[in-house]
Scaffold this motif. Structure first.
Motif, PDB file in Angstrom:
ATOM      1  N   SER A  48       0.828  -1.216   0.000  1.00 23.01           N
ATOM      2  CA  SER A  48       0.000   0.000   0.000  1.00 23.01           C
ATOM      3  C   SER A  48       0.863   1.268   0.000  1.00 23.01           C
ATOM      4  O   SER A  48       0.544   2.238   0.666  1.00 23.01           O
ATOM      5  CB  SER A  48      -0.942  -0.009   1.211  1.00 23.01           C
ATOM      6  OG  SER A  48      -0.193  -0.171   2.405  1.00 23.01           O
TER       7      SER A  48
ATOM      8  N   TYR B 121      13.640  -6.899  -5.917  1.00 22.82           N
ATOM      9  CA  TYR B 121      14.243  -7.287  -4.643  1.00 22.82           C
ATOM     10  C   TYR B 121      13.852  -8.714  -4.300  1.00 22.82           C
ATOM     11  O   TYR B 121      12.779  -9.192  -4.717  1.00 22.82           O
ATOM     12  CB  TYR B 121      13.678  -6.422  -3.490  1.00 22.82           C
ATOM     13  CG  TYR B 121      14.050  -4.967  -3.487  1.00 22.82           C
ATOM     14  CD1 TYR B 121      15.376  -4.559  -3.366  1.00 22.82           C
ATOM     15  CD2 TYR B 121      13.054  -3.987  -3.533  1.00 22.82           C
ATOM     16  CE1 TYR B 121      15.695  -3.204  -3.309  1.00 22.82           C
ATOM     17  CE2 TYR B 121      13.371  -2.634  -3.478  1.00 22.82           C
ATOM     18  CZ  TYR B 121      14.691  -2.246  -3.362  1.00 22.82           C
ATOM     19  OH  TYR B 121      15.005  -0.913  -3.300  1.00 22.82           O
ATOM     20  N   ILE B 122      14.669  -9.359  -3.472  1.00 25.86           N
ATOM     21  CA  ILE B 122      14.220 -10.616  -2.849  1.00 25.86           C
ATOM     22  C   ILE B 122      12.983 -10.287  -2.025  1.00 25.86           C
ATOM     23  O   ILE B 122      12.958  -9.278  -1.306  1.00 25.86           O
ATOM     24  CB  ILE B 122      15.311 -11.173  -1.896  1.00 25.86           C
ATOM     25  CG1 ILE B 122      16.581 -11.544  -2.666  1.00 25.86           C
ATOM     26  CG2 ILE B 122      14.770 -12.367  -1.101  1.00 25.86           C
ATOM     27  CD1 ILE B 122      17.708 -12.074  -1.770  1.00 25.86           C
ATOM     28  N   PHE B 123      11.950 -11.088  -2.124  1.00 24.49           N
ATOM     29  CA  PHE B 123      10.748 -10.909  -1.292  1.00 24.49           C
ATOM     30  C   PHE B 123      11.067 -11.414   0.119  1.00 24.49           C
ATOM     31  O   PHE B 123      11.581 -12.524   0.291  1.00 24.49           O
ATOM     32  CB  PHE B 123       9.582 -11.716  -1.872  1.00 24.49           C
ATOM     33  CG  PHE B 123       8.318 -11.599  -1.061  1.00 24.49           C
ATOM     34  CD1 PHE B 123       7.431 -10.551  -1.272  1.00 24.49           C
ATOM     35  CD2 PHE B 123       8.013 -12.529  -0.075  1.00 24.49           C
ATOM     36  CE1 PHE B 123       6.258 -10.437  -0.524  1.00 24.49           C
ATOM     37  CE2 PHE B 123       6.851 -12.420   0.683  1.00 24.49           C
ATOM     38  CZ  PHE B 123       5.973 -11.369   0.443  1.00 24.49           C
TER      39      PHE B 123
ATOM     40  N   ASN C 280       6.871   1.077   6.351  1.00 20.00           N
ATOM     41  CA  ASN C 280       8.186   0.952   5.712  1.00 20.00           C
ATOM     42  C   ASN C 280       9.144   0.144   6.584  1.00 20.00           C
ATOM     43  O   ASN C 280      10.369   0.231   6.431  1.00 20.00           O
ATOM     44  CB  ASN C 280       8.773   2.334   5.404  1.00 20.00           C
ATOM     45  CG  ASN C 280       8.112   2.956   4.175  1.00 20.00           C
ATOM     46  OD1 ASN C 280       7.634   2.236   3.293  1.00 20.00           O
ATOM     47  ND2 ASN C 280       8.060   4.270   4.124  1.00 20.00           N
TER      48      ASN C 280
ATOM     49  N   ILE D  15      12.629  -0.919   4.934  1.00 19.74           N
ATOM     50  CA  ILE D  15      12.502  -0.913   3.474  1.00 19.74           C
ATOM     51  C   ILE D  15      12.293   0.530   2.974  1.00 19.74           C
ATOM     52  O   ILE D  15      12.393   1.470   3.752  1.00 19.74           O
ATOM     53  CB  ILE D  15      11.370  -1.842   2.994  1.00 19.74           C
ATOM     54  CG1 ILE D  15      10.023  -1.380   3.535  1.00 19.74           C
ATOM     55  CG2 ILE D  15      11.640  -3.281   3.419  1.00 19.74           C
ATOM     56  CD1 ILE D  15       8.847  -2.052   2.860  1.00 19.74           C
TER      57      ILE D  15
HETATM   58  P1  ADP Z   1       6.416   2.974  -1.845  1.00 17.07           P
HETATM   59  O1  ADP Z   1       7.579   3.902  -2.023  1.00 17.07           O
HETATM   60  O2  ADP Z   1       5.424   3.084  -2.932  1.00 17.07           O
HETATM   61  O3  ADP Z   1       5.842   3.110  -0.473  1.00 17.07           O
HETATM   62  P2  ADP Z   1       7.713   0.531  -0.871  1.00 17.07           P
HETATM   63  O4  ADP Z   1       9.129   0.279  -1.278  1.00 17.07           O
HETATM   64  O5  ADP Z   1       7.486   1.018   0.505  1.00 17.07           O
HETATM   65  O6  ADP Z   1       7.036   1.496  -1.967  1.00 17.07           O
HETATM   66  O7  ADP Z   1       6.918  -0.839  -1.095  1.00 17.07           O
HETATM   67  C1  ADP Z   1       5.504  -0.905  -0.983  1.00 17.07           C
HETATM   68  C2  ADP Z   1       5.107  -2.104  -0.147  1.00 17.07           C
HETATM   69  O8  ADP Z   1       5.609  -3.307  -0.756  1.00 17.07           O
HETATM   70  C3  ADP Z   1       5.667  -2.115   1.269  1.00 17.07           C
HETATM   71  O9  ADP Z   1       4.870  -1.395   2.180  1.00 17.07           O
HETATM   72  C4  ADP Z   1       5.690  -3.621   1.588  1.00 17.07           C
HETATM   73  O10 ADP Z   1       4.411  -4.071   1.993  1.00 17.07           O
HETATM   74  C5  ADP Z   1       5.991  -4.254   0.235  1.00 17.07           C
HETATM   75  N1  ADP Z   1       7.427  -4.574   0.061  1.00 17.07           N
HETATM   76  C6  ADP Z   1       8.402  -3.776  -0.456  1.00 17.07           C
HETATM   77  N2  ADP Z   1       9.581  -4.402  -0.505  1.00 17.07           N
HETATM   78  C7  ADP Z   1       9.391  -5.654  -0.011  1.00 17.07           C
HETATM   79  C8  ADP Z   1      10.216  -6.830   0.169  1.00 17.07           C
HETATM   80  N3  ADP Z   1      11.508  -6.825  -0.192  1.00 17.07           N
HETATM   81  N4  ADP Z   1       9.653  -7.951   0.691  1.00 17.07           N
HETATM   82  C9  ADP Z   1       8.337  -7.966   1.018  1.00 17.07           C
HETATM   83  N5  ADP Z   1       7.503  -6.917   0.874  1.00 17.07           N
HETATM   84  C10 ADP Z   1       8.005  -5.762   0.361  1.00 17.07           C
END
Ligand code: ADP
Ligand code: GN1
Ligand code: MG
Length: 373
Positions: free
Chosen positions: A29, A115-117, A226, A240
């Motif tokens: 989100s 990215y790795i999940f 984040n 993140i």
């Molecule tokens: P934005 O800048 O649009 O907020 P994010 O980098 O925060 O983008 O990523 C959006 C969402 O994706 C995060 O809130 C998280 O739920 C999910 N996410 C991002 N990176 C990962 C990851 N490496 N593993 C699992 N979920 C991730």
């Protein structure tokens, strides 16, 4: 397949994934990038990845941004290995493209990374357990300490003046004057509320210019969603959304977490009676953040923590309203007036902080005293 789906499949195929691509669907989100979960099948085994189309309207210098991400994640990976942690889960890890690059540029000008999940961990939009919030405070504090040794001169400023609140105010004033979508009349009370607080907006920058508030390598977007919390251990696992790492103020990293996580309502709640600053959550985050910072903050920074919380909330409310007035060109929305609703929660939270100001100051002082014994 629609064009969006074609584009993300094309992008996914550019990276060195394991197995065959099975599915790629919207995920998370976030308000800025387009994020997808990519599922690949390798015999019996599934491999999961996060595929992201970066927002190059917001981030004008994708190359510099990706150098930041690569530099910071490589730096963190080394530190995690030294501490015998799990570098695949405790930091983001970029997957290279088949050409050995860190990102892919598609035929239509889109920029993608993978990215790795990180499995078995969750990003929350609302605090479910106070312990999670404490953990996230500690992790963001520690993160700032770890990055204190990162060479700041190597960082690109991905969004210049990102938390320059007076500059944000000028853009807001212009949006009100231009009123391109004829929406300003729906937000008269909010416009008055923001304007009445103009003279508070420059304090951090003023103190910095006077040498009283240091610039630090900071995250700059420290909201609860984040940070990934481990589903099993309950500990903050991975920070993140590294797009806005650049020199900034510690009080704003702290403040942005309070803005989002110590609010008793979600950021876009329509029922404003649900919005308030939870003092217990404010307290627990402050404890975690000060512990994580481990004595590195100056006296002045500590005293300014409540101000950081209020300013990040006011600035964010002002940014949501600016975007509403400009026609929702920056933050992703999923309903009409979404940005106006978001602005209203932020301003309601600012008002509640003002009511609770002396209590906020007392909590910070108490937690700081405890940390010194
Ligand atoms: P934005 O800048 O649009 O907020 P994010 O980098 O925060 O983008 O990523 C959006 C969402 O994706 C995060 O809130 C998280 O739920 C999910 N996410 C991002 N990176 C990962 C990851 N490496 N593993 C699992 N979920 C991730
Ligand atoms: C955006 O990218 P995301 O959704 O984590 C924004 C933040 C705002 C936040 C409000 C690059 O964060 O500054 O505080 O929305 N990020 C950018 O929820 O503008
Ligand atoms: Mg995010």
């Amino acid at each position: 397949m629609d064009n969006g789906c074609d584009r993300r499949m094309e992008a996914a195929r550019a990276f060195t994934v394991k197995g065959q691509i099975k599915e790629c669907r919207p995920y998370g989100s976030g308000h800025i990038n387009n994020t997808y979960l990519l599922i690949c099948q390798d015999g019996e085994q599934e491999h999961l990845y996060i595929l992201q189309e970066m927002n190059h309207e917001v981030f004008k210098n994708i190359e510099g941004l990706m150098e930041n991400v690569k530099g910071v994640t490589t730096f963190l990976r080394r530190q995690i290995l030294e501490n015998h942690g799990d570098p695949d889960r405790e930091t983001l890890n970029l997957i290279p493209t088949k050409d050995g690059e860190d990102y892919y540029r598609d035929g239509q000008g889109g920029f993608w990374r993978m990215y790795i999940f990180i499995a078995g961990a969750t990003c929350y939009n609302l605090v479910e357990k106070p312990e999670d919030f404490y953990q996230s405070g500690k992790a963001f504090g520690r993160f700032q300490c770890l990055l204190a040794d990162f060479p700041a001169s190597e960082l690109t400023e991905t969004i210049p003046n990102f938390h320059h609140t007076p500059a944000r105010f000028r853009v807001f004033q212009q949006a009100v004057e231009e009123d391109v979508r004829g929406r300003a009349s729906q937000a008269e009370a909010e416009i008055r509320f923001i304007r009445a607080r103009e003279n508070e907006m420059g304090l951090a920058l003023r103190l910095h210019q006077e040498g009283k508030l240091p610039l630090r390598v900071s995250h700059n977007d420290t909201k609860l969603n984040n940070i990934m919390i481990d589903d099993v251990t309950g500990q903050a696992l991975c920070i993140i959304d590294l797009d806005t790492i650049m020199p900034g103020f510690s009080i704003f990293d702290y403040g942005d977490s309070i803005r989002f996580g110590a609010n008793t309502a979600e950021e876009d709640e329509k029922d404003l009676s649900k919005v308030s600053l939870s003092l217990p959550l404010f307290d627990i985050y402050t404890k975690g953040f000060l512990e994580g910072c481990n004595g590195r903050l100056t006296r002045q920074e500590i005293e300014l923590l409540p101000y950081g919380a209020k300013m990040m909330t006011l600035e964010c409310g002002m940014r949501f309203l600016t975007d509403y007035l400009q026609g929702d060109v920056y933050f992703h929305i999923s309903r009409e007036r979404h940005n106006l609703d978001r602005c209203r929660t932020q301003l309601a939270l600012v008002a509640d902080m003002e009511r609770k100001w002396t209590q906020m100051q007392a909590i910070v002082e108490k937690r700081n005293q405890e940390g010194m014994v």
